[in-house]
Design a protein around this motif. Structure first.
Motif, mmCIF file in Angstrom:
data_model
loop_
_atom_site.group_PDB
_atom_site.id
_atom_site.type_symbol
_atom_site.label_atom_id
_atom_site.label_comp_id
_atom_site.label_asym_id
_atom_site.label_seq_id
_atom_site.Cartn_x
_atom_site.Cartn_y
_atom_site.Cartn_z
ATOM 1 N N ALA A 38 -1.521 -26.752 28.410
ATOM 2 C CA ALA A 38 -0.453 -26.361 27.483
ATOM 3 C C ALA A 38 -0.040 -27.525 26.605
ATOM 4 O O ALA A 38 0.188 -27.370 25.399
ATOM 5 N N TRP A 63 -5.366 -20.247 22.435
ATOM 6 C CA TRP A 63 -5.560 -20.976 23.695
ATOM 7 C C TRP A 63 -4.201 -21.301 24.304
ATOM 8 O O TRP A 63 -3.974 -21.170 25.507
ATOM 9 N N ARG A 64 -3.248 -21.733 23.444
ATOM 10 C CA ARG A 64 -1.918 -22.088 23.937
ATOM 11 C C ARG A 64 -1.176 -20.866 24.466
ATOM 12 O O ARG A 64 -0.456 -20.947 25.464
ATOM 13 N N PHE A 66 -2.421 -18.444 25.972
ATOM 14 C CA PHE A 66 -2.957 -18.177 27.311
ATOM 15 C C PHE A 66 -2.406 -19.187 28.315
ATOM 16 O O PHE A 66 -2.007 -18.831 29.429
ATOM 17 N N ALA A 67 -2.395 -20.465 27.921
ATOM 18 C CA ALA A 67 -1.999 -21.529 28.846
ATOM 19 C C ALA A 67 -0.506 -21.567 29.094
ATOM 20 O O ALA A 67 -0.052 -22.024 30.145
ATOM 21 N N GLY A 68 0.294 -21.076 28.141
ATOM 22 C CA GLY A 68 1.744 -21.152 28.266
ATOM 23 C C GLY A 68 2.299 -22.225 27.350
ATOM 24 O O GLY A 68 1.601 -22.800 26.516
ATOM 25 N N ALA A 171 -4.905 -13.381 26.368
ATOM 26 C CA ALA A 171 -3.452 -13.542 26.335
ATOM 27 C C ALA A 171 -2.779 -12.325 25.708
ATOM 28 O O ALA A 171 -1.710 -11.900 26.144
ATOM 29 N N ASN A 205 1.784 -18.664 31.586
ATOM 30 C CA ASN A 205 0.329 -18.576 31.651
ATOM 31 C C ASN A 205 -0.090 -17.115 31.754
ATOM 32 O O ASN A 205 0.397 -16.362 32.602
ATOM 33 N N VAL A 208 -1.476 -15.950 35.136
ATOM 34 C CA VAL A 208 -0.420 -15.766 36.136
ATOM 35 C C VAL A 208 0.306 -14.453 35.876
ATOM 36 O O VAL A 208 0.589 -13.691 36.812
ATOM 37 N N ARG A 209 0.612 -14.164 34.608
ATOM 38 C CA ARG A 209 1.296 -12.905 34.295
ATOM 39 C C ARG A 209 0.455 -11.708 34.709
ATOM 40 O O ARG A 209 0.965 -10.734 35.264
#
Length: 279
Positions: A38, A63-64, A66-68, A171, A205, A208-209
């Motif tokens: 992130a 990408w961000r 997705f990463a959070g 995402a 993330n 995780v969600r």
């Protein structure tokens, strides 16, 4: 004050910076890197926008997403300021401000990521020039130089481009971060209120969600700090916080409330910054 460099001198400065940060660059894309995904994507998005690399900004924003997001307001402010300074100067600049909020290994990682962002922006600029020259039929000696460099750059960046596009799509498919039920309940104490602020960050993330919110079973996590207790329930697309400790909690997290305070403060600061109108 950092001297202004242009042309070959700026290119030489970037080459030196790339050589100095090469080990950190190799570590920046692997699990356990000093610069988390992130944080890395925050830097790359800022650098891409600062250099007008809209395509690369789009890839790294996916990408961000997705990463959070990075929750710490001070860190994000320092990173954004550093990226703007690098873009305005056109070459590597002093990184003293980063040393106040990041450990040395992470500072080296951020420097390496800034080099990567600058290279990606240059590849995009040269690729755009080649495409424009081909479409208009206005080939020039510069096109001869741009073409091999653009082709080499696109080939080298292709894995990251594909990964970023795929993660961005994942995402968008993941469940959205839900409103935390009970967050505004006056019966919820300080510990529960801080936990409610932390939940959206912890669910930032997309993977995780997808796992936690998509679970058919509601997971209960207990929090205890001194005499205060709270329970966070997540699952079936919902998130809820209540006072007290449920009897069926899966795990109990016990410790000082300070980390939650820092996390909540970072969330509030981020929201305040993002609501300020920009010229």
């Amino acid at each position: 004050m950092t001297p202004t460099l242009r042309g070959p001198r700026a290119a030489a400065a970037w080459a030196v910076e790339a050589a100095l940060t090469l080990p950190a660059a190799l570590r920046s894309t692997v699990p356990g890197a000093p610069v988390p995904a992130a944080l890395r994507e925050d830097v790359l998005v800022a650098v891409a926008h600062a250099h007008g690399a809209s395509a690369m900004a789009w890839v790294h924003e996916g990408w961000r997403s997705f990463a959070g997001r990075v929750p710490d307001g001070d860190v994000r402010l320092a990173l954004a300021a550093h990226a703007r300074a690098v873009a305005a100067a056109g070459h590597p600049v002093a990184h003293a401000a980063l040393e106040g909020v990041l450990p040395p290994s992470a500072v080296r990682g951020v420097r390496a990521v800034a080099v990567r962002g600058r290279v990606e922006a240059e590849v995009e600029a040269r690729t755009r020039r080649v495409i424009a020259a081909v479409l208009t039929g206005r080939l020039s000696p510069g096109t001869v130089v741009d073409l091999p460099l653009a082709a080499l750059g696109v080939a080298a960046a292709a894995p990251a481009l594909v990964t970023g596009a795929v993660l961005g799509a994942l995402a968008r498919l993941a469940p959205p971060v839900p409103e935390v039920e009970g967050a505004d309940d006056p019966a919820v104490g300080l510990l529960g209120a801080l936990a409610a602020e932390a939940v959206p960050v912890l669910l930032g993330n997309a993977a995780v969600r997808a796992v936690v919110l998509g679970s058919p079973t509601v997971l209960s996590i207990g929090l205890r700090s001194g005499a205060s207790t709270a329970t966070v329930r997540v699952g079936r697309g919902r998130a809820e916080v209540v006072d007290g400790m449920d009897a069926d909690v899966l795990v109990v997290l016990q410790g000082d409330v300070e980390p939650l305070v820092r996390l909540a403060a970072g969330v509030v600061l981020r929201e305040a910054i993002e609501t300020v109108p920009h010229p």
